[in-house]
Design an enzyme around this catalytic site. Structure first.
Site, PDB file in Angstrom:
ATOM      1  CG  MET A  43      -4.405   0.239  -9.773  1.00 51.07           C
ATOM      2  SD  MET A  43      -2.639   0.393  -9.396  1.00 51.07           S
ATOM      3  CE  MET A  43      -2.618   1.973  -8.656  1.00 51.07           C
ATOM      4  CG  PHE A  55      -9.350   0.168   0.119  1.00 53.17           C
ATOM      5  CD1 PHE A  55     -10.340   0.295   1.082  1.00 53.17           C
ATOM      6  CD2 PHE A  55      -8.549  -0.962   0.134  1.00 53.17           C
ATOM      7  CE1 PHE A  55     -10.538  -0.695   2.033  1.00 53.17           C
ATOM      8  CE2 PHE A  55      -8.728  -1.955   1.083  1.00 53.17           C
ATOM      9  CZ  PHE A  55      -9.725  -1.829   2.036  1.00 53.17           C
ATOM     10  CB  THR A  90      -8.148   8.137  -4.095  1.00 53.97           C
ATOM     11  OG1 THR A  90      -7.485   7.427  -3.056  1.00 53.97           O
ATOM     12  CG2 THR A  90      -8.098   9.623  -3.802  1.00 53.97           C
ATOM     13  N   PRO A 149       8.340   5.750 -10.316  1.00 54.88           N
ATOM     14  CG  PRO A 149      10.396   5.722 -11.412  1.00 54.88           C
ATOM     15  CD  PRO A 149       8.984   5.213 -11.519  1.00 54.88           C
ATOM     16  CD  GLU A 172       1.918   5.682 -10.243  1.00 51.57           C
ATOM     17  OE1 GLU A 172       1.899   4.758  -9.419  1.00 51.57           O
ATOM     18  OE2 GLU A 172       1.501   5.557 -11.411  1.00 51.57           O
ATOM     19  N   GLY A 174      -0.643  17.414  24.253  1.00 45.21           N
ATOM     20  CA  GLY A 174      -1.419  16.835  25.339  1.00 45.21           C
ATOM     21  C   GLY A 174      -2.810  16.438  24.864  1.00 45.21           C
ATOM     22  N   GLY A 207       1.449   1.273  -2.730  1.00 47.17           N
ATOM     23  CA  GLY A 207       2.370   0.171  -2.478  1.00 47.17           C
ATOM     24  C   GLY A 207       2.726   0.216  -1.001  1.00 47.17           C
TER      25      GLY A 207
HETATM   26  C1  LIG Z   1      -7.231   5.899   1.844  1.00 46.77           C
HETATM   27  C2  LIG Z   1      -6.829   4.920   0.781  1.00 46.77           C
HETATM   28  C3  LIG Z   1      -6.779   5.334  -0.537  1.00 46.77           C
HETATM   29  C4  LIG Z   1      -6.459   4.417  -1.546  1.00 46.77           C
HETATM   30  N1  LIG Z   1      -6.508   4.835  -2.853  1.00 46.77           N
HETATM   31  C5  LIG Z   1      -6.390   3.896  -3.825  1.00 46.77           C
HETATM   32  C6  LIG Z   1      -6.618   4.251  -5.190  1.00 46.77           C
HETATM   33  O1  LIG Z   1      -6.875   5.407  -5.530  1.00 46.77           O
HETATM   34  N2  LIG Z   1      -6.540   3.276  -6.125  1.00 46.77           N
HETATM   35  C7  LIG Z   1      -6.257   1.981  -5.803  1.00 46.77           C
HETATM   36  O2  LIG Z   1      -6.221   1.158  -6.703  1.00 46.77           O
HETATM   37  N3  LIG Z   1      -6.010   1.614  -4.528  1.00 46.77           N
HETATM   38  C8  LIG Z   1      -6.088   2.537  -3.530  1.00 46.77           C
HETATM   39  N4  LIG Z   1      -5.896   2.184  -2.226  1.00 46.77           N
HETATM   40  C9  LIG Z   1      -5.583   0.788  -1.911  1.00 46.77           C
HETATM   41  C10 LIG Z   1      -4.153   0.575  -1.471  1.00 46.77           C
HETATM   42  O3  LIG Z   1      -3.265   0.787  -2.544  1.00 46.77           O
HETATM   43  C11 LIG Z   1      -4.078  -0.840  -0.874  1.00 46.77           C
HETATM   44  O4  LIG Z   1      -4.796  -0.821   0.343  1.00 46.77           O
HETATM   45  C12 LIG Z   1      -2.656  -1.298  -0.680  1.00 46.77           C
HETATM   46  O5  LIG Z   1      -2.020  -1.540  -1.912  1.00 46.77           O
HETATM   47  C13 LIG Z   1      -2.576  -2.580   0.165  1.00 46.77           C
HETATM   48  O6  LIG Z   1      -3.416  -3.566  -0.357  1.00 46.77           O
HETATM   49  P1  LIG Z   1      -4.453  -4.309   0.621  1.00 46.77           P
HETATM   50  O7  LIG Z   1      -5.214  -3.281   1.356  1.00 46.77           O
HETATM   51  O8  LIG Z   1      -5.197  -5.325  -0.164  1.00 46.77           O
HETATM   52  O9  LIG Z   1      -3.540  -5.043   1.689  1.00 46.77           O
HETATM   53  P2  LIG Z   1      -2.816  -6.470   1.528  1.00 46.77           P
HETATM   54  O10 LIG Z   1      -2.285  -6.637   0.173  1.00 46.77           O
HETATM   55  O11 LIG Z   1      -3.734  -7.499   2.082  1.00 46.77           O
HETATM   56  O12 LIG Z   1      -1.608  -6.283   2.539  1.00 46.77           O
HETATM   57  C14 LIG Z   1      -1.835  -6.098   3.939  1.00 46.77           C
HETATM   58  C15 LIG Z   1      -0.511  -5.876   4.608  1.00 46.77           C
HETATM   59  O13 LIG Z   1       0.258  -7.066   4.510  1.00 46.77           O
HETATM   60  C16 LIG Z   1       1.633  -6.751   4.366  1.00 46.77           C
HETATM   61  N5  LIG Z   1       2.130  -7.321   3.098  1.00 46.77           N
HETATM   62  C17 LIG Z   1       1.433  -7.554   1.958  1.00 46.77           C
HETATM   63  N6  LIG Z   1       2.217  -8.095   1.028  1.00 46.77           N
HETATM   64  C18 LIG Z   1       3.426  -8.226   1.573  1.00 46.77           C
HETATM   65  C19 LIG Z   1       4.687  -8.711   1.109  1.00 46.77           C
HETATM   66  N7  LIG Z   1       4.838  -9.190  -0.147  1.00 46.77           N
HETATM   67  N8  LIG Z   1       5.737  -8.690   1.953  1.00 46.77           N
HETATM   68  C20 LIG Z   1       5.609  -8.224   3.214  1.00 46.77           C
HETATM   69  N9  LIG Z   1       4.450  -7.740   3.712  1.00 46.77           N
HETATM   70  C21 LIG Z   1       3.378  -7.726   2.901  1.00 46.77           C
HETATM   71  C22 LIG Z   1       1.744  -5.214   4.378  1.00 46.77           C
HETATM   72  O14 LIG Z   1       1.967  -4.765   5.691  1.00 46.77           O
HETATM   73  C23 LIG Z   1       0.353  -4.773   3.962  1.00 46.77           C
HETATM   74  O15 LIG Z   1       0.004  -3.490   4.454  1.00 46.77           O
HETATM   75  C24 LIG Z   1      -6.162   3.087  -1.208  1.00 46.77           C
HETATM   76  C25 LIG Z   1      -6.170   2.685   0.131  1.00 46.77           C
HETATM   77  C26 LIG Z   1      -6.525   3.576   1.117  1.00 46.77           C
HETATM   78  C27 LIG Z   1      -6.586   3.079   2.536  1.00 46.77           C
END
Ligand SMILES: Cc1cc2nc3c(=O)[nH]c(=O)nc-3n(C[C@H](O)[C@H](O)[C@H](O)COP(=O)(O)OP(=O)(O)OC[C@H]3O[C@@H](n4cnc5c(N)ncnc54)[C@H](O)[C@@H]3O)c2cc1C
Length: 380
Positions: free
Chosen positions: A128, A159, A161, A243, A245, A342, A367
């Site tokens: 995604m 990112f 998986t 739910p 997931e 420690g 999410g």
């Molecule tokens: C190890 C790992 C595995 C993953 N596996 C997958 C996968 O298999 N498939 C996949 O599709 N994605 C995967 N992801 C991606 C993951 O779902 C996203 O990193 C996550 O949804 C956040 O999106 P972003 O990194 O673009 O952060 P952003 O959308 O830029 O958000 C950054 C931060 O801003 C804050 N924020 C964002 N929006 C809001 C809001 N509306 N209100 C308040 N605060 C907010 C939150 O603190 C958030 O952490 C993975 C990520 C990691 C690190």
């Protein structure tokens, strides 16, 4: 004594026997190799063939599709046991992808992919997130353009998986205009697929799971692989699985917390200091009492979610609560437990250090926790 899964009403004798079988297999065939897999940055796909042959990959699939028609609670047991062995991500993502095909695939798509997903011949991922679209998934830009009997896919994901180890990816692509209505799910069998590339990213934790950047350059996928056969359904399809997931993530949190508390209890009872052990110090005993309480409450909440999932009464909001709250507890507990080790707690080879580093991402993916709270608040 931690409240294990079997102590809850949903854990009947059959599920308990299944759990014991999974545990024996994981202890014998998976756990001894985890250190090597962590070093190489992924679990070899063939490993899941053995797991599938035992009936552990997708027990909840109907029998014609290679499952046992078991309740979803069986999958939760698998997640719990793999999390105990610190290899939870791969299979959780595999099952999430398989559930999209189960719920939205045409009969032809189900027949083509589900039995191979259950056997482990196919390992799945779900792609995604993009560099410019994470929490705001509606902004995805990876484009799938219809050309004859194919879609031509251009764009990138980040990112993801299983991005390297998977050979089937459910891609979130834009087939139409802006916004959620232009989004579709397209299934790509990626092995040797021209125009597809995956690059494993280096992370601060979860080292046994390959998290990748994906590139699609003129990548052709048969139009018959459009999930459900109708464009523009992608967003609705993604939203309906939440739910399940979220509960998977909470189960992983509960397992990690249990493990952290057990390891720490063991450590403080042995570690000599001030003419006794750390356990002799009241502040240490209080810390253990507190984290054991957190473990208990998390487990009770997770058990309740599994029960409600089983009964078909788990609403989105409760699952969002479970996701943010249990992962927050996971981060707190692993941090406090690490402190009691420690300097040893800061060494990469110490299990508590891994649990601490692996915990952090739980608040971000699936999410972000802030998104969970926003969604909960909308229901209040
Ligand atoms: C190890 C790992 C595995 C993953 N596996 C997958 C996968 O298999 N498939 C996949 O599709 N994605 C995967 N992801 C991606 C993951 O779902 C996203 O990193 C996550 O949804 C956040 O999106 P972003 O990194 O673009 O952060 P952003 O959308 O830029 O958000 C950054 C931060 O801003 C804050 N924020 C964002 N929006 C809001 C809001 N509306 N209100 C308040 N605060 C907010 C939150 O603190 C958030 O952490 C993975 C990520 C990691 C690190």
């Amino acid at each position: 004594m931690m409240p294990r899964l079997h102590q809850h009403a949903w854990m009947d004798a059959d599920i308990a026997a299944f759990r014991d079988a999974v545990r024996r297999y994981v202890d014998a065939e998976i756990a001894p190799h985890v250190a090597d897999w962590r070093r190489q940055g992924h679990v070899p796909r063939e490993v899941w063939r053995g797991f599938g042959a035992m009936g552990f990959l997708l027990p909840e699939l109907p029998e014609p599709w290679g499952g046992a028609g078991a309740p979803l609670a069986y999958q939760m047991v698998v997640t719990d046991e793999l999390a105990r062995a610190e290899v939870s991500g791969t299979v959780a993502v595999h099952t999430i992808a398989a559930h999209y095909i189960l719920d939205y695939g045409t009969p032809e798509q189900q027949a083509r992919w589900l039995p191979r997903l259950a056997s482990g011949e196919l390992l799945a991922g779900i792609a995604m997130t993009e560099p410019g679209a994470g929490s705001d998934l509606k902004a995805v830009r990876t484009r799938a353009r219809r050309d004859g009997d194919d879609y031509v896919v251009d764009g990138s994901k980040v990112f993801i998986t299983n991005g390297h180890s998977a050979n089937l990816l459910v891609l979130v692509v834009r087939t139409g205009g802006e916004g959620s209505k232009g989004v579709s799910l397209l299934v790509a069998e990626t092995e040797g697929l021209p125009g597809f590339q995956a690059r494993i990213l280096e992370k601060i934790g979860m080292h046994a799971s390959d998290t990748c950047e994906l590139f699609f350059d003129n990548m052709r996928v048969p139009a018959a692989n459009l999930l459900g056969g109708v464009e523009g359904q992608g967003f609705a399809q993604l939203m309906s699985q939440l739910p399940y997931e979220r509960t998977l993530l909470a189960v992983g949190a509960a397992a990690a917390i249990d493990l952290a508390v057990a390891l720490t209890l063991d450590h403080v009872k042995q570690r000599q200091a001030f003419g006794g052990t750390l356990w002799d110090l009241q502040t240490v005993r209080f810390t253990l009492a507190e984290v054991a309480t957190q473990a208990h409450v998390v487990r009770s909440f997770v058990n309740d979610c599994i029960q409600r999932l089983h009964d078909g009464t788990l609403d989105d909001s409760a699952a969002f609560m479970a996701k943010w709250w249990t992962t927050e507890q996971q981060c707190q507990v692993t941090d406090r437990c690490l402190q009691l080790f420690g300097g040893y707690g800061y060494m990469a080879e110490t299990p508590i250090a891994r649990l601490f580093a692996d915990a952090r991402v739980q608040k971000i993916y699936g999410g972000a926790n802030e998104i969970m709270k926003d969604l909960i608040a909308r229901t209040l």
